[in-house]
Scaffold this active site. Structure first.
Site, PDB file in Angstrom:
ATOM      1  CE  LYS A   1      -2.210  -0.943   3.882  1.00  0.00           C
ATOM      2  NZ  LYS A   1      -1.693  -2.261   4.272  1.00  0.00           N
TER       3      LYS A   1
ATOM      4  NE  ARG B   1      -4.727  -1.361   9.737  1.00  0.00           N
ATOM      5  CZ  ARG B   1      -3.602  -0.853   9.232  1.00  0.00           C
ATOM      6  NH1 ARG B   1      -3.530   0.396   8.851  1.00  0.00           N
ATOM      7  NH2 ARG B   1      -2.553  -1.622   9.107  1.00  0.00           N
TER       8      ARG B   1
ATOM      9  NE  ARG C   1       6.995  -3.230   6.419  1.00  0.00           N
ATOM     10  CZ  ARG C   1       5.659  -3.223   6.367  1.00  0.00           C
ATOM     11  NH1 ARG C   1       5.037  -2.665   5.367  1.00  0.00           N
ATOM     12  NH2 ARG C   1       4.958  -3.808   7.318  1.00  0.00           N
TER      13      ARG C   1
ATOM     14  NE  ARG D   1       5.888  -1.260  10.493  1.00  0.00           N
ATOM     15  CZ  ARG D   1       4.778  -1.231   9.775  1.00  0.00           C
ATOM     16  NH1 ARG D   1       4.765  -0.614   8.599  1.00  0.00           N
ATOM     17  NH2 ARG D   1       3.683  -1.815  10.195  1.00  0.00           N
TER      18      ARG D   1
ATOM     19  NE  ARG E   1       1.445  -5.422  11.017  1.00  0.00           N
ATOM     20  CZ  ARG E   1       2.618  -5.385  10.392  1.00  0.00           C
ATOM     21  NH1 ARG E   1       3.682  -5.967  10.930  1.00  0.00           N
ATOM     22  NH2 ARG E   1       2.738  -4.762   9.246  1.00  0.00           N
TER      23      ARG E   1
END
Ligand SMILES: Nc1ncnc2c1ncn2[C@@H]1O[C@H](COP(=O)(O)OP(=O)(O)O)[C@@H](O)[C@H]1O
Length: 299
Positions: free
Chosen positions: A81, A158, A192, A236, A247
């Site tokens: 995203k 969300r 990531r 992160r 998640r």
């Protein structure tokens, strides 16, 4: 929607205290995916009113600040995203507003509220609707003062409650629902990396899924950092296998109904990513009828 039309009061310290006790209850409620029910309701009403105020058109819109797009990106954690919202933001000249970034900024401040939020975020839970709406309102208000008139939202709404409140204050033009093969999502989150200095996003994962039985394979090469960022990469705190799985579970439970919310309203564009950026970006532009703008798009 009624809730968004009632109050026009700022987000007061009293409301913040309520939010703080809400968070404490939320953290002690281990069975809930999203903390307890949204009680006291007054916090949510106040936050919704703030969002309404910050979403009203700027009194001095600046034509140079891009067209009046109100787009939303939906999609599972790791789908990309941020990558595609940021590219479209550059192409269209509207700000890319990622609520995850707003939350992380808030977490970097000290204080009780911040440490309570950190507990939620680092366990893969959503933060309360009223809190996220309040953060978003502040960001929109700041943008309005600078003459921003549109935006691409990433990570909001969300929950159906957030979607209803947003629908009550702004006419969302388009919702792009990014999809990616499930086996790629976890690997992408774990790969990531973020440059702690410039904030740029990279990915060290090399995804190579073999096709079978008519199902296409997929190859996504790593997106490696340039030498200036190499020694400054961080991961992160919520990009661990356990938290990413949570998640994904929370997404399926609380955010997938938001897809249906927009599908019913004819606003949802489903977009299956065929691979990495070189394959996906031109295809996305075609799907959005933005090929004419391609010349000015970043490569
Ligand atoms: N709209 C939202 N509602 C509730 N919590 C949010 C929202 N946006 C972001 N958050 C919080 O910030 C975290 C990070 O968000 P984000 O960067 O968008 O992650 P993801 O990679 O899972 O899409 C979320 O897991 C959640 O705790």
């Amino acid at each position: 929607m009624a809730v968004a039309h009632r109050l026009f009061r700022p987000f007061t310290p009293a409301a913040k205290n309520n939010l703080s006790s809400f968070l404490i209850r939320s953290l002690s409620s281990s069975s809930s995916t999203h903390g307890p029910s949204l009680d006291p309701e007054i916090d949510l009403k106040e936050a919704a009113a703030e969002l309404e105020k910050s979403s009203s058109p700027s009194s001095s819109p600046s034509p140079s600040k891009g067209r009046n797009f109100h787009w939303v990106f939906l999609g599972c954690p790791g789908v990309g995203k941020g990558t595609y919202a940021s590219r479209l933001s550059t192409l269209l000249g509207v700000p890319h507003i990622a609520t995850g970034d707003l939350v992380r900024e808030e977490l970097s401040s000290s204080g009780l509220l911040s440490s309570q939020l950190k507990e939620l975020v680092n366990h893969g839970k959503l933060v309360p609707d009223e809190f996220i709406i309040s953060l978003l309102s502040k960001r929109l208000e700041a943008g309005k003062e600078k003459g921003e008139s549109g935006y691409i939202l990433d990570g909001f709404p969300r929950t159906v409650t957030q979607a209803e409140i947003l629908e009550g204050v702004i006419n969302v033009d388009l919702v792009i629902n990014l999809k990616l093969k499930e086996e790629a999502l976890l690997a992408k989150c774990l790969g990531r990396r973020i440059c702690s200095e410039c904030g740029a996003n990279y990915n060290v994962a090399c995804i190579d899924i073999k096709g079978d039985d008519g199902d296409d394979g997929m190859y996504m090469p790593p997106l490696l950092p340039p030498p200036k960022c190499e020694s400054k990469l961080i991961t992160r705190a919520d990009d661990t296998a356990e938290v990413v799985k949570e998640r994904l579970r929370v997404y399926n439970k609380l955010t997938q109904p938001v897809e249906e919310f927009y599908r019913k309203r004819g606003k949802l564009l489903e977009f299956e990513l065929p691979g990495g950026i070189p394959q996906s970006w031109p295809k996305l532009l075609r799907a959005l009828h933005l090929e004419d703008d391609k010349q000015s798009a970043i490569a």
